[in-house]
Design a protein around this motif. Structure first.
Motif, PDB file in Angstrom:
ATOM      1  N   THR A   1       0.832  -1.210   0.000  1.00 21.27           N
ATOM      2  CA  THR A   1       0.000   0.000   0.000  1.00 21.27           C
ATOM      3  C   THR A   1       0.863   1.255   0.000  1.00 21.27           C
ATOM      4  N   THR A   2       1.897   1.266   0.819  1.00 19.52           N
ATOM      5  CA  THR A   2       2.793   2.420   0.881  1.00 19.52           C
ATOM      6  C   THR A   2       3.526   2.613  -0.441  1.00 19.52           C
ATOM      7  N   THR A   3       3.966   1.504  -1.034  1.00 20.41           N
ATOM      8  CA  THR A   3       4.683   1.578  -2.314  1.00 20.41           C
ATOM      9  C   THR A   3       3.805   2.194  -3.395  1.00 20.41           C
ATOM     10  N   VAL A   4       2.559   1.764  -3.481  1.00 16.73           N
ATOM     11  CA  VAL A   4       1.646   2.294  -4.498  1.00 16.73           C
ATOM     12  C   VAL A   4       1.338   3.753  -4.222  1.00 16.73           C
ATOM     13  N   ARG A   5       1.113   4.088  -2.963  1.00 20.22           N
ATOM     14  CA  ARG A   5       0.785   5.477  -2.625  1.00 20.22           C
ATOM     15  C   ARG A   5       1.933   6.415  -3.023  1.00 20.22           C
TER      16      ARG A   5
ATOM     17  N   LEU B   1      11.122  -7.960 -15.293  1.00 20.18           N
ATOM     18  CA  LEU B   1      11.220  -6.519 -15.083  1.00 20.18           C
ATOM     19  C   LEU B   1      11.520  -6.211 -13.625  1.00 20.18           C
ATOM     20  N   GLU B   2      12.082  -5.047 -13.411  1.00 17.51           N
ATOM     21  CA  GLU B   2      12.319  -4.565 -12.050  1.00 17.51           C
ATOM     22  C   GLU B   2      10.998  -4.014 -11.512  1.00 17.51           C
ATOM     23  N   GLY B   3      10.519  -4.598 -10.407  1.00 21.23           N
ATOM     24  CA  GLY B   3       9.191  -4.296  -9.916  1.00 21.23           C
ATOM     25  C   GLY B   3       8.954  -2.846  -9.552  1.00 21.23           C
ATOM     26  N   GLY B   4       9.929  -2.208  -8.931  1.00 22.34           N
ATOM     27  CA  GLY B   4       9.741  -0.826  -8.498  1.00 22.34           C
ATOM     28  C   GLY B   4       9.545   0.123  -9.658  1.00 22.34           C
TER      29      GLY B   4
ATOM     30  N   LEU C   1       8.542  -0.659 -12.716  1.00 21.07           N
ATOM     31  CA  LEU C   1       7.271  -0.972 -13.364  1.00 21.07           C
ATOM     32  C   LEU C   1       6.107  -0.355 -12.600  1.00 21.07           C
ATOM     33  N   THR C   2       6.134  -0.411 -11.282  1.00 22.27           N
ATOM     34  CA  THR C   2       5.052   0.152 -10.473  1.00 22.27           C
ATOM     35  C   THR C   2       4.893   1.640 -10.724  1.00 22.27           C
ATOM     36  N   VAL C   3       5.992   2.366 -10.776  1.00 21.70           N
ATOM     37  CA  VAL C   3       5.908   3.808 -11.021  1.00 21.70           C
ATOM     38  C   VAL C   3       5.395   4.087 -12.436  1.00 21.70           C
ATOM     39  N   HIS C   4       5.857   3.309 -13.397  1.00 21.08           N
ATOM     40  CA  HIS C   4       5.405   3.495 -14.777  1.00 21.08           C
ATOM     41  C   HIS C   4       3.893   3.255 -14.882  1.00 21.08           C
ATOM     42  N   LEU C   5       3.403   2.171 -14.277  1.00 19.02           N
ATOM     43  CA  LEU C   5       1.967   1.890 -14.307  1.00 19.02           C
ATOM     44  C   LEU C   5       1.178   2.944 -13.537  1.00 19.02           C
ATOM     45  N   ALA C   6       1.758   3.436 -12.445  1.00 18.76           N
ATOM     46  CA  ALA C   6       1.090   4.494 -11.677  1.00 18.76           C
ATOM     47  C   ALA C   6       0.926   5.745 -12.525  1.00 18.76           C
ATOM     48  N   ALA C   7       1.945   6.067 -13.345  1.00 20.58           N
ATOM     49  CA  ALA C   7       1.849   7.232 -14.229  1.00 20.58           C
ATOM     50  C   ALA C   7       0.753   7.040 -15.273  1.00 20.58           C
ATOM     51  N   ARG C   8       0.682   5.852 -15.856  1.00 24.69           N
ATOM     52  CA  ARG C   8      -0.364   5.570 -16.852  1.00 24.69           C
ATOM     53  C   ARG C   8      -1.755   5.673 -16.231  1.00 24.69           C
TER      54      ARG C   8
END
Length: 472
Positions: A101-105, A252-255, A257-264
């Motif tokens: 949750t913290t990572t996504v936020r 893929l490197e998870g971190g 990818l998470t930021v990229h998907l968060a931007a999309r």
């Protein structure tokens, strides 16, 4: 008259039939006794061994199915939700951890700042949320219900009509002897059972929709990945369990990818929030297409002729994938499909363009991530499969490249301001024809003075322009 026709109370016990079942049969057949052959068949099935409470509950459910209060004729979102959750949890659905949750936020907060630098379309106070698959199902089901309700109604009535035709052909002698009281015609009985059959097949459709949405929940990476406003602002949703699986599958490197998907996803949420007419327009076009779907009653009838009408599971299997007629669309439906394909392509084209600008210079592997997302989409991702299962529509990504080219041309001509101006009003938003001629659209959108002149001329011709003296 024989004792079989007029059984004494002991027959229930000797025949192994609970009194609840005896009463249910009489209620459904106008008071007729259970024929000896049917009594023997039911007794041999082990129904007599059921707990009386369970038997009473089953009887009540059966009577409810035959009554007017036996459930919904069309799409039952509660049933679909239950099945979708079962499907998604069967593949594994761990509880989202506080760390995820913290990572996504934090990823959403970072991506939102990057988006501020490349677009003025905003949604204030975006909040990153990490959802389990079940949470995604629960939150998005109301929107899916809106989309598939027109199809559910068509399926329910078409299957009921096909069933009625099949039983009508049986005549009086086509059913096992003694199953119905003498003189009762199966076709006439179907008229009394029509409501029950509509509810039965509404339940079947809802179950199949639930399965499709449940499978989608196991693959979807973000809340609005299907390019529909499934999740409203300010929530920007990622499904960490699915993101982790996608990262592993693609090494893929998870971190990152998470930021990229968060931007999309943040870009999508911004677009649907800042352009309030876009979401309702998109959903209306999907519903328009769904309403025009032709149910293939010939295929339904052919399948029903080969199965046991009393077996709902067999019906569901037989009807799966055979509900929709061949793709001979009406002109109105073809127009709706064209608008739908163009609008979805334009949404994703804008998201592609804005995301690429936002993450450039921040993520080392931004280009590779963009390409992986494009390949996932071009291969026919989970969203396309779900549309095909729910409304007989397979979305093709062939217009996405055209949409990306259109927004790139707008940026080249007038920067981010001109690119985002395309969403300023439904009347100026690009359509399918503009995807064929992006330079022509850029030229029109780049000439606001011409638009002002056209507006003033139209106002004058309507009698709205000029001074008060002019109207005297």
């Amino acid at each position: 008259m024989t004792s079989a026709s007029q059984p004494d109370p002991g027959d229930d016990r000797d025949g192994g039939l609970p009194p609840e079942l005896e009463k249910l049969f009489k209620d459904l057949t106008g008071g007729a006794e259970i024929p000896p052959e049917v009594r023997q068949m039911l007794a041999g099935s082990g129904l007599g061994d059921l707990d009386p409470t369970v038997m009473a509950s089953m009887a009540e459910q059966m009577k409810a199915m035959f009554s007017d209060e036996g459930g919904q004729d069309g799409f039952d979102d509660e049933r679909a939700t239950t099945i979708a959750r079962q499907v998604s949890s069967a593949a594994g659905d761990p509880v989202v951890t506080e760390r995820a949750t913290t990572t996504v936020r934090e990823a959403v907060r970072t991506a939102d700042l990057w988006l501020d630098e490349v677009t003025d379309l905003a949604a204030p106070g975006l909040i990153g949320r990490a959802w389990s698959r079940a949470e995604w199902v629960e939150a998005t089901m109301p929107r899916w219900a809106d989309l598939v309700e027109p199809v559910a109604d068509g399926v329910s009535h078409a299957v009921g009509a096909a069933m009625g035709k099949q039983l009508g052909r049986l005549g009086e002698g086509g059913l096992p002897e003694g199953l119905l009281p003498p003189g009762v015609n199966p076709a006439a009985m179907m008229g009394q059972m029509d409501g029950m059959l509509r509810r039965l097949h509404g339940n079947i459709f809802s179950a199949q929709a639930g399965q499709a949405i449940g499978h989608l929940a196991t693959e979807v990476l973000t809340g609005c990945e299907p390019s529909l406003p499934l999740v409203a602002s300010p929530s920007v949703v990622l499904v960490p369990h699915n993101v982790e699986a996608f990262a592993r599958d693609n090494e893929l490197e998870g971190g990152e990818l998470t930021v990229h998907l968060a931007a999309r996803e943040a870009a999508r949420v911004r677009l649907f929030h800042a352009v309030p007419w876009l979401g309702p327009h998109l959903l209306a076009v999907v519903r328009d297409y769904a309403r025009g779907i032709v149910i293939d009653t010939d295929a339904i009838e052919a399948q029903l002729a080969t199965i046991d009408p009393s077996d709902p599971a067999a019906m569901s299997t037989a009807l799966e994938g055979r509900l929709f007629a061949p793709p001979d669309r009406t002109p109105a439906q073809q127009q709706a499909l064209t608008r739908l394909e163009a609008t979805l392509a334009l949404v994703e084209g804008w998201v592609d363009s804005v995301t690429a600008r936002a993450v450039a210079g921040h993520l080392p592997n931004a280009g590779a991530l963009d390409e992986i997302v494009r390949r996932r989409r071009a291969a026919g991702g989970p969203a396309e499969k779900t549309f095909g299962a729910l409304v007989g529509l397979e979305l093709r990504p062939r217009r996405l490249r055209d949409a990306v080219n259109l927004f790139a041309a707008l940026e080249a001509a007038g920067g981010a301001t001109l690119r985002d101006r395309a969403w300023s009003h439904p009347d100026v938003a690009p359509g399918a024809a503009d995807l064929d001629d992006p330079l022509g659209y850029v030229e029109r959108l780049s000439a606001p003075e011409a638009d002002d002149f056209d507006a003033e001329l139209e106002s004058f011709l309507r009698g709205e322009g000029g001074s008060e003296q002019d109207h005297e």
